[in-house]
Design an enzyme around this catalytic site. Structure first.
Site, mmCIF file in Angstrom:
data_model
loop_
_atom_site.group_PDB
_atom_site.id
_atom_site.type_symbol
_atom_site.label_atom_id
_atom_site.label_comp_id
_atom_site.label_asym_id
_atom_site.label_seq_id
_atom_site.Cartn_x
_atom_site.Cartn_y
_atom_site.Cartn_z
ATOM 1 N N ASN A 42 0.842 -1.205 0.000
ATOM 2 C CA ASN A 42 0.000 0.000 0.000
ATOM 3 C C ASN A 42 0.875 1.251 0.000
ATOM 4 O OD1 ASN A 42 0.695 -0.808 2.665
ATOM 5 N ND2 ASN A 42 -0.948 0.400 3.558
ATOM 6 N N GLU A 44 0.385 5.221 0.667
ATOM 7 C CA GLU A 44 -0.561 6.233 1.143
ATOM 8 C C GLU A 44 -0.196 7.620 0.638
ATOM 9 O OE1 GLU A 44 -0.892 5.642 5.405
ATOM 10 O OE2 GLU A 44 -2.078 3.825 5.047
ATOM 11 N N CYS A 53 -4.130 0.753 -2.469
ATOM 12 C CA CYS A 53 -3.982 -0.482 -1.695
ATOM 13 C C CYS A 53 -2.907 -1.385 -2.310
ATOM 14 C CB CYS A 53 -5.286 -1.261 -1.680
ATOM 15 S SG CYS A 53 -6.622 -0.464 -0.808
ATOM 16 N N GLU A 55 -3.101 -4.526 -3.070
ATOM 17 C CA GLU A 55 -3.609 -5.397 -4.139
ATOM 18 C C GLU A 55 -3.592 -4.680 -5.486
ATOM 19 O OE1 GLU A 55 -4.869 -4.661 -1.234
ATOM 20 O OE2 GLU A 55 -6.329 -6.141 -0.541
ATOM 21 N N CYS A 86 -10.265 -4.878 0.214
ATOM 22 C CA CYS A 86 -11.404 -3.953 0.286
ATOM 23 C C CYS A 86 -12.280 -4.119 -0.960
ATOM 24 C CB CYS A 86 -10.917 -2.507 0.421
ATOM 25 S SG CYS A 86 -10.314 -1.797 -1.130
ATOM 26 N N CYS A 89 -10.752 -3.099 -4.310
ATOM 27 C CA CYS A 89 -9.749 -4.057 -4.803
ATOM 28 C C CYS A 89 -10.415 -5.326 -5.336
ATOM 29 C CB CYS A 89 -8.734 -4.382 -3.718
ATOM 30 S SG CYS A 89 -7.613 -2.995 -3.440
HETATM 31 N N1 THU Z 1 -5.316 -1.302 2.463
HETATM 32 C C1 THU Z 1 -4.774 -2.151 1.534
HETATM 33 O O1 THU Z 1 -3.623 -1.996 1.129
HETATM 34 N N2 THU Z 1 -5.542 -3.152 1.071
HETATM 35 C C2 THU Z 1 -6.832 -3.393 1.457
HETATM 36 O O2 THU Z 1 -7.512 -4.252 0.888
HETATM 37 C C3 THU Z 1 -7.399 -2.638 2.576
HETATM 38 C C4 THU Z 1 -6.654 -1.405 2.950
HETATM 39 C C5 THU Z 1 -4.488 -0.210 2.971
HETATM 40 C C6 THU Z 1 -4.918 1.150 2.540
HETATM 41 C C7 THU Z 1 -4.342 2.023 3.633
HETATM 42 O O3 THU Z 1 -3.008 2.347 3.294
HETATM 43 C C8 THU Z 1 -4.330 1.134 4.854
HETATM 44 O O4 THU Z 1 -4.525 -0.192 4.381
HETATM 45 C C9 THU Z 1 -5.386 1.461 5.877
HETATM 46 O O5 THU Z 1 -6.632 1.539 5.293
#
Ligand code: THU
Length: 127
Positions: A42, A44, A53, A55, A86, A89
């Site tokens: 991920n 940010e 994310c 994925e 999520c 994704c």
């Molecule tokens: N996140 C992912 O990388 N994948 C997911 O399927 C759920 C959320 C990350 C996004 C963000 O950087 C952190 O988790 C908190 O939401």
């Protein structure tokens, strides 16, 4: 490739997680139909909404290098529980993965759990 290996690669990718806001490190690793492997974490952003994310990072790396058919993806995080993809994704993966494609999640105490994409995203939207 074994499922354990894909999970291990996902953990390795999570080490590169850029998550100064949530401190939630996520990693993903996928294998394509021809056996190619891609990983992602991920990433940010201070705007929050621009966060990507793990994925989708992983999927974008594959597609942008010409690989459009995913067989299996592993998703892991630094938390002590299973981390599931999520909704965005799941939809994103459904573009490049059949319903019987496999999604692996991992918990350090309970091990690997396995789902098909259609279990995680029944009646996926397609044009
Ligand atoms: N996140 C992912 O990388 N994948 C997911 O399927 C759920 C959320 C990350 C996004 C963000 O950087 C952190 O988790 C908190 O939401």
């Amino acid at each position: 490739m074994e499922k354990e290996k894909l999970v291990e690669l996902a953990y390795k990718a999570s080490e590169y997680s850029y998550s100064p806001y949530s401190h939630f490190k996520v990693g993903a690793a996928l294998i394509t139909e021809d056996g190619s492997v891609f990983t992602g974490c991920n990433v940010e952003n201070s705007s929050y909404g621009a966060t990507i994310c793990a994925e989708r990072t992983c999927a974008l790396k594959a597609v942008s290098e010409g690989h459009r058919k995913f067989k299996m993806i592993a998703v892991v995080s630094g938390s002590n529980e299973y981390t599931y993809p999520c909704g965005i994704c799941r939809q994103f993966l459904s573009e490049f993965m059949d319903g019987d494609g496999v999604i692996l999640v991992h918990d350090k105490n309970k091990g690997i759990k396995e789902y098909t994409l259609s279990e995680m995203l029944p009646e996926a939207f397609h044009l």
